[in-house]
Design a protein around this motif. Sequence first.
Motif, PDB file in Angstrom:
ATOM      1  N   LEU A 143       0.817  -1.217   0.000  1.00 20.72           N
ATOM      2  CA  LEU A 143       0.000   0.000   0.000  1.00 20.72           C
ATOM      3  C   LEU A 143       0.849   1.264   0.000  1.00 20.72           C
ATOM      4  O   LEU A 143       0.507   2.241  -0.668  1.00 20.72           O
ATOM      5  N   SER A 144       1.936   1.261   0.748  1.00 19.82           N
ATOM      6  CA  SER A 144       2.800   2.445   0.783  1.00 19.82           C
ATOM      7  C   SER A 144       3.380   2.739  -0.596  1.00 19.82           C
ATOM      8  O   SER A 144       3.487   3.902  -1.007  1.00 19.82           O
ATOM      9  N   GLU A 145       3.729   1.697  -1.323  1.00 16.49           N
ATOM     10  CA  GLU A 145       4.256   1.845  -2.683  1.00 16.49           C
ATOM     11  C   GLU A 145       3.174   2.398  -3.618  1.00 16.49           C
ATOM     12  O   GLU A 145       3.431   3.288  -4.430  1.00 16.49           O
ATOM     13  N   LEU A 146       1.961   1.872  -3.475  1.00 14.15           N
ATOM     14  CA  LEU A 146       0.852   2.334  -4.310  1.00 14.15           C
ATOM     15  C   LEU A 146       0.506   3.790  -4.017  1.00 14.15           C
ATOM     16  O   LEU A 146       0.265   4.577  -4.935  1.00 14.15           O
ATOM     17  N   ARG A 147       0.493   4.154  -2.730  1.00 16.97           N
ATOM     18  CA  ARG A 147       0.214   5.550  -2.363  1.00 16.97           C
ATOM     19  C   ARG A 147       1.266   6.486  -2.951  1.00 16.97           C
ATOM     20  O   ARG A 147       0.935   7.544  -3.478  1.00 16.97           O
ATOM     21  N   SER A 148       2.514   6.085  -2.844  1.00 17.36           N
ATOM     22  CA  SER A 148       3.607   6.919  -3.347  1.00 17.36           C
ATOM     23  C   SER A 148       3.537   7.120  -4.855  1.00 17.36           C
ATOM     24  O   SER A 148       3.900   8.174  -5.364  1.00 17.36           O
ATOM     25  N   ALA A 149       3.070   6.110  -5.570  1.00 21.13           N
ATOM     26  CA  ALA A 149       3.057   6.159  -7.032  1.00 21.13           C
ATOM     27  C   ALA A 149       1.747   6.670  -7.617  1.00 21.13           C
ATOM     28  O   ALA A 149       1.661   6.894  -8.827  1.00 21.13           O
ATOM     29  N   LEU A 150       0.730   6.895  -6.791  1.00 18.81           N
ATOM     30  CA  LEU A 150      -0.588   7.256  -7.317  1.00 18.81           C
ATOM     31  C   LEU A 150      -0.564   8.557  -8.111  1.00 18.81           C
ATOM     32  O   LEU A 150      -1.115   8.620  -9.214  1.00 18.81           O
ATOM     33  N   GLN A 151       0.046   9.606  -7.598  1.00 18.02           N
ATOM     34  CA  GLN A 151       0.049  10.884  -8.323  1.00 18.02           C
ATOM     35  C   GLN A 151       0.784  10.764  -9.656  1.00 18.02           C
ATOM     36  O   GLN A 151       0.345  11.309 -10.662  1.00 18.02           O
ATOM     37  N   THR A 152       1.875  10.023  -9.687  1.00 23.10           N
ATOM     38  CA  THR A 152       2.595   9.793 -10.935  1.00 23.10           C
ATOM     39  C   THR A 152       1.718   9.027 -11.917  1.00 23.10           C
ATOM     40  O   THR A 152       1.702   9.323 -13.116  1.00 23.10           O
ATOM     41  N   THR A 153       0.958   8.063 -11.394  1.00 20.80           N
ATOM     42  CA  THR A 153       0.032   7.303 -12.234  1.00 20.80           C
ATOM     43  C   THR A 153      -1.048   8.208 -12.808  1.00 20.80           C
ATOM     44  O   THR A 153      -1.344   8.162 -14.011  1.00 20.80           O
ATOM     45  N   VAL A 154      -1.623   9.051 -11.970  1.00 19.55           N
ATOM     46  CA  VAL A 154      -2.671   9.973 -12.419  1.00 19.55           C
ATOM     47  C   VAL A 154      -2.116  10.912 -13.484  1.00 19.55           C
ATOM     48  O   VAL A 154      -2.763  11.156 -14.509  1.00 19.55           O
ATOM     49  N   ASP A 155      -0.926  11.426 -13.264  1.00 19.61           N
ATOM     50  CA  ASP A 155      -0.291  12.305 -14.258  1.00 19.61           C
ATOM     51  C   ASP A 155      -0.120  11.581 -15.599  1.00 19.61           C
ATOM     52  O   ASP A 155      -0.371  12.154 -16.649  1.00 19.61           O
ATOM     53  N   ALA A 156       0.310  10.327 -15.544  1.00 20.08           N
ATOM     54  CA  ALA A 156       0.484   9.539 -16.771  1.00 20.08           C
ATOM     55  C   ALA A 156      -0.856   9.334 -17.479  1.00 20.08           C
ATOM     56  O   ALA A 156      -0.936   9.420 -18.709  1.00 20.08           O
ATOM     57  N   LEU A 157      -1.906   9.094 -16.710  1.00 25.38           N
ATOM     58  CA  LEU A 157      -3.228   8.896 -17.319  1.00 25.38           C
ATOM     59  C   LEU A 157      -3.724  10.171 -17.983  1.00 25.38           C
ATOM     60  O   LEU A 157      -4.306  10.124 -19.071  1.00 25.38           O
ATOM     61  N   TYR A 158      -3.518  11.315 -17.346  1.00 25.24           N
ATOM     62  CA  TYR A 158      -3.938  12.593 -17.944  1.00 25.24           C
ATOM     63  C   TYR A 158      -3.188  12.866 -19.242  1.00 25.24           C
ATOM     64  O   TYR A 158      -3.715  13.499 -20.142  1.00 25.24           O
ATOM     65  N   LYS A 159      -1.960  12.361 -19.319  1.00 26.33           N
ATOM     66  CA  LYS A 159      -1.159  12.525 -20.544  1.00 26.33           C
ATOM     67  C   LYS A 159      -1.422  11.401 -21.541  1.00 26.33           C
ATOM     68  O   LYS A 159      -0.736  11.300 -22.558  1.00 26.33           O
ATOM     69  N   ARG A 160      -2.402  10.555 -21.232  1.00 30.18           N
ATOM     70  CA  ARG A 160      -2.748   9.390 -22.067  1.00 30.18           C
ATOM     71  C   ARG A 160      -1.549   8.460 -22.248  1.00 30.18           C
ATOM     72  O   ARG A 160      -1.262   7.982 -23.343  1.00 30.18           O
ATOM     73  N   ARG A 161      -0.838   8.225 -21.146  1.00 30.21           N
ATOM     74  CA  ARG A 161       0.346   7.369 -21.136  1.00 30.21           C
ATOM     75  C   ARG A 161       0.155   6.212 -20.149  1.00 30.21           C
ATOM     76  O   ARG A 161       1.050   5.894 -19.367  1.00 30.21           O
ATOM     77  N   ALA A 162      -1.012   5.575 -20.195  1.00 29.52           N
ATOM     78  CA  ALA A 162      -1.273   4.446 -19.298  1.00 29.52           C
ATOM     79  C   ALA A 162      -0.244   3.336 -19.489  1.00 29.52           C
ATOM     80  O   ALA A 162       0.016   2.557 -18.567  1.00 29.52           O
ATOM     81  N   CYS A 163       0.353   3.291 -20.666  1.00 23.92           N
ATOM     82  CA  CYS A 163       1.368   2.262 -20.935  1.00 23.92           C
ATOM     83  C   CYS A 163       2.593   2.429 -20.029  1.00 23.92           C
ATOM     84  O   CYS A 163       3.364   1.480 -19.869  1.00 23.92           O
ATOM     85  N   ASP A 164       2.766   3.598 -19.433  1.00 24.46           N
ATOM     86  CA  ASP A 164       3.894   3.850 -18.535  1.00 24.46           C
ATOM     87  C   ASP A 164       3.635   3.363 -17.108  1.00 24.46           C
ATOM     88  O   ASP A 164       4.535   3.400 -16.272  1.00 24.46           O
ATOM     89  N   VAL A 165       2.409   2.931 -16.835  1.00 25.28           N
ATOM     90  CA  VAL A 165       2.030   2.481 -15.495  1.00 25.28           C
ATOM     91  C   VAL A 165       2.073   0.955 -15.460  1.00 25.28           C
ATOM     92  O   VAL A 165       1.461   0.302 -16.310  1.00 25.28           O
TER      93      VAL A 165
END
Length: 70
Positions: free
Chosen positions: A7-29
């Motif tokens: 969970l700590s890893e997921l929490r830490s990476a969530l904002q980076t994941t959201v940023d990637a999704l907004y940039k339409r870069r889900a492949c980076d997650v």
Amino acid sequence: MKTQNALSELRSALQTTVDALYKRRACDVPESYIEDYVLLDWLQWAGGGLKLTTTGQNVCQQRAAGAGLD
């Protein structure tokens, strides 16, 4: 509910994941992150794409405020 990642890893990476999704870069997650975020109800599938849920927004806000750190 058992996630593939800590969970700590997921929490830490969530904002980076959201940023990637907004940039339409889900492949980076990593796929395992997406599966865990959906399982935790932090992301949901909507119209063939991923969308941040209210729970996910709250986790992001907690991280930004420093309250969500483990």
